[in-house]
Design a protein around this motif. Structure first.
Motif, PDB file in Angstrom:
ATOM      1  N   GLY A  75       0.821  -1.212   0.000  1.00 22.97           N
ATOM      2  CA  GLY A  75       0.000   0.000   0.000  1.00 22.97           C
ATOM      3  C   GLY A  75       0.854   1.260   0.000  1.00 22.97           C
ATOM      4  N   GLY A  76       2.118   1.151   0.393  1.00 25.03           N
ATOM      5  CA  GLY A  76       3.027   2.299   0.351  1.00 25.03           C
ATOM      6  C   GLY A  76       3.294   2.729  -1.084  1.00 25.03           C
ATOM      7  N   SER A  77       3.923   3.883  -1.250  1.00 24.99           N
ATOM      8  CA  SER A  77       4.171   4.410  -2.596  1.00 24.99           C
ATOM      9  C   SER A  77       5.338   3.688  -3.258  1.00 24.99           C
ATOM     10  CB  SER A  77       4.525   5.895  -2.529  1.00 24.99           C
ATOM     11  OG  SER A  77       3.474   6.629  -1.963  1.00 24.99           O
ATOM     12  N   SER A  78       5.170   3.333  -4.519  1.00 24.28           N
ATOM     13  CA  SER A  78       6.297   2.727  -5.231  1.00 24.28           C
ATOM     14  C   SER A  78       7.461   3.717  -5.286  1.00 24.28           C
ATOM     15  CB  SER A  78       5.890   2.275  -6.637  1.00 24.28           C
ATOM     16  OG  SER A  78       5.206   3.277  -7.322  1.00 24.28           O
ATOM     17  N   ASP A  79       7.175   5.001  -5.421  1.00 15.58           N
ATOM     18  CA  ASP A  79       8.249   6.001  -5.494  1.00 15.58           C
ATOM     19  C   ASP A  79       9.025   6.121  -4.188  1.00 15.58           C
ATOM     20  OD1 ASP A  79       7.683   6.684  -8.103  1.00 15.58           O
ATOM     21  OD2 ASP A  79       6.203   8.183  -7.524  1.00 15.58           O
ATOM     22  N   PHE A  80       8.391   5.726  -3.088  1.00 12.21           N
ATOM     23  CA  PHE A  80       9.099   5.746  -1.804  1.00 12.21           C
ATOM     24  C   PHE A  80       9.964   4.498  -1.623  1.00 12.21           C
ATOM     25  CE2 PHE A  80       9.166   4.490   2.741  1.00 12.21           C
ATOM     26  CZ  PHE A  80       9.953   5.529   3.232  1.00 12.21           C
ATOM     27  N   MET A  81       9.507   3.352  -2.115  1.00 13.51           N
ATOM     28  CA  MET A  81      10.225   2.089  -1.881  1.00 13.51           C
ATOM     29  C   MET A  81      11.340   1.806  -2.888  1.00 13.51           C
ATOM     30  SD  MET A  81       7.012  -0.423  -0.926  1.00 13.51           S
ATOM     31  CE  MET A  81       6.017   0.048  -2.334  1.00 13.51           C
TER      32      MET A  81
END
Lengths: 330, 330
Positions: A186-192
Motif C-alpha cells: 500500500g506504500g508508494s512505489s516512489d518511496f520504496m
C-alpha cells in the motif's frame, strides 16, 4: 574464453554452496513455518516432482510494511512524509492552519496515522501535497537523502535496519531458487524503489505500490516526468490482486503478508490451478518487537481467521523466529 | 552434484556458443544500423569499458506494432476486436444501428482504423464493449483461441508469423547480453501478454500496454478479476515514458520504435546520464512489406526529423534488412 571458464567455475562454486549450505534460514526456529517453506520450495523446484513449477512461473509477492520491515509506531513512509511537511513548511505558511498539516507540524500525528493502508483521506492529501509538482528524479533524491539518515523514534536505528531478518533470509532463499519476487504494498512505489534493490535485492520494476499521476514535459530542452496532484492507484486490499494482474499479468504461486489488506492477494494466489503457498507474519512479540493483530488500525483479523481455516502458514514472531532485526545477528 | 556439473557444462557451452557465434544478426545487412547496434552492445557489456552498464540497468524498451511485427492494413489488435464484435453480435443486437459497431459489422472498418494509437474514441469504445464484464482468464482464453488460427488478410499467414525477423534476432542478441527487454505499446497489455513470451521471449511482467480498469470479487467462492467499462491508461505518445516510469521505475538505455508515438520514449531514453541507443524502423519497403511514414495515420514524421537531427539510428527496411518475415528464412 578465460572469462567464460572463470564464470563457470564461480557458478559451480555458488551452486555447490547453495546445495550443501547447512541452513538457508538460520534465523528461523525449526518449527512448522520453516519446515513448510522449505517443503514448498523443494517440491516446486525439484525436476520430476509432480508439483514442479517452471522458473518463469515462480512468482512470489510480498507486502512490505509489517512483512519485510517493522511498521510501528506508524508505517515508516509516514515519518518521511511528516519530515517532508516540516521541511516544506516555509513554502506553505497556510499549512499552519490547515489540517492535516497543522497537526503534523504540532507533532500530534506521530502516533496516530489513521487507517493509512486504506484510502485514508488525510494521508492521500499529504502525499499529494508533498510529492506533486516535482520531478521523479527530485523525489527520488529526497527519499534517498532521508533514508540515509532518518532514525526510528524508538530504536534510534536507521529505518533500513528495521527490516525483519528472517524475511531477508527468506527472500534470499527464494532468489537462490530462481523465484522472481515482487513487493506489492500500500506504500508508494516512489518511496520504496530507490532503496529496495539494495535492502531486499528486489529491483524497481518488481516493486509495485500506490502511485499518483504524472505528466511528461520538456523543461529547458530536457524531458522530465512531473508528479501531479491526483491519485493514480491504491495498492491495498482488493487493489493488490488488481495490481498483480495489471503489473505482473501472471498469478503468484506464493504470497506473504501480515494484515487483512493482504488477504485478497492471498485469496488470488491460493486460487491458482497449481500448488501455492501463503504465509502470514503474526506480530505477537511485544518484548522484541510489537504485539498487535485484530484491534490494530490495519487489522490482522479476517486474514487470521481465513489463514487458520485454510491451513495457511502463520508465523509467530515470538515462537518461530530466533531474532527479529539484523542488529541481533551474532 | 551431477546436476550441477551438467548445468555448468551446458552453461559453458552456451556461453562459448554466444562468444564464437559468427553473426548474432544474420538477417541484417552489414550496413550502418547493424554496426551501430553491435558497437553499442559491446561497449555497454565489456567489463572495464568506460561506458559499461551493470546488468540490472540494461533496460531496453520496444514498441510493438510496426516495430516487432507488421501493422498493415491495420494494427492486428483491431482485427481481433473486429472478429470479437462479429462473434458477440448475437448478444448485442443493438450494435446493428450503433456506431462504430455497425461499420465493423458491415466490414467498413477493415482498412480505416482511424488514429488507433492516439486516444481514438471509436477504438476505446470497442475495447470497452468487447472486454468489460468478463474475467481476465476468459479474456486471455479468447486471445489465445484467436491468435492460434486468425490469418492476415493479405498474406494469409498467422499474425504471429508476421513478426519482423531482424527484430526477433535483435531481441535474442540483447537477451544473450543480459538486457531486460520490455514491450511498451499503445496496444492492450491483455492482448499481447498471452503470446509475447512464446513469440518474443518477453514475459508478461515485461509487457506494458494500454489497459482498462478491473475489479476483484468472489464469484461462487472463487476469486476473479473482472474488467469494467472504464479506461485505465493509454500507453502511446507521452504515455510511454510515463508507463516506463510507473512500471519499470528505471530509465531505459535503449529504445526501439517506428512512429511519432515512440518519440517521447526515445527522448526520455536519450536524456539519461549515461550512454544510450535509439533506433527507428522506417517502413520504406513497399515491395516486401509496406512503405509509409509522414502521411500515415500514425505518422513517422516528427520522430524522423528528430532522429536525423540527433543522429539516432534509422533502419531502412529496404536497404538494411535481408529478409522481413520469418517465412523468408532459408
Amino acid at each position: 574464453m578465460k572469462k567464460i571458464i572463470l564464470k563457470s567455475i564461480l557458478l559451480l562454486f555458488l551452486l555447490a554452496n547453495t546445495v550443501f549450505a547447512t541452513d538457508p534460514l538460520p534465523s528461523w526456529n525449526d518449527t512448522a513455518p520453516k519446515k513448510a517453506i522449505i517443503a514448498f520450495v523443494e517440491k516446486v523446484t525439484k525436476a520430476g516432482s509432480q508439483d514442479f513449477v517452471p522458473i518463469e512461473e515462480r512468482i512470489a509477492t510480498f507486502d512490505n510494511d509489517g512483512t519485510l520491515w517493522s511498521e510501528r509506531p506508524l508505517p515508516f513512509q509516514c515519518a518521511f512524509i511528516f519530515d517532508r511537511i516540516k521541511n516544506l513548511f516555509s513554502q506553505h505558511p497556510e499549512w499552519k492552519n490547515t489540517e492535516p498539516f497543522a497537526s503534523v507540524l504540532k507533532g500530534d500525528m506521530n502516533s496516530e496515522p489513521g487507517n493509512i493502508n486504506g484510502a485514508d483521506k488525510d494521508l492521500i492529501a499529504m502525499v499529494l501535497a508533498t510529492q506533486s509538482g516535482i520531478t521523479t528524479d527530485e523525489y527520488e533524491k529526497a527519499v534517498m537523502d532521508w533514508i540515509a539518515v532518518a532514525k526510528h523514534p524508538k530504536t534510534n536505528r536507521l529505518y533500513t535496519d528495521m527490516t525483519l531478518q528472517p524475511m531477508l533470509e527468506l527472500l534470499e532463499y527464494l532468489h537462490a531458487n530462481e523465484f522472481k519476487t515482487f513487493i506489492v504494498s500500500g506504500g508508494s512505489s516512489d518511496f520504496m524503489r530507490p532503496w529496495a534493490e539494495k535492502v531486499y535485492g528486489i529491483p524497481p520494476e518488481q516493486v509495485i505500490g500506490s502511485s499518483i499521476k504524472t505528466k511528461f514535459e520538456i523543461r529547458n530542452g530536457k524531458p522530465v516526468i512531473v508528479s501531479i496532484s491526483e491519485l493514480n492507484s491504491m495498492t491495498a486490499g482488493n487493489g493488490k490482486p488488481l495490481a498483480i494482474q495489471s503489473h505482473i499479468g501472471r498469478r503468484p504461486i506464493a504470497s506473504f503478508g501480515n494484515s487483512d489488506n493482504d488477504l485478497p492477494m492471498m485469496q488470488w494466489t491460493s486460487a491458482g490451478s497449481g500448488v501455492s503457498f501463503c504465509l502470514y507474519v503474526h506480530h505477537d512479540d511485544g518484548k522484541r518487537e510489537w504485539a498487535y493483530d485484530r484491534k490494530f488500525m490495519d487489522p490482522f483479523d479476517k486474514g487470521l481467521d481465513e489463514a487458520l481455516a485454510k491451513g495457511w502458514t502463520v508465523v509467530s514472531m515470538k515462537d518461530d523466529w530466533k531474532i527479529i532485526h539484523p542488529v541481533e545477528k551474532k
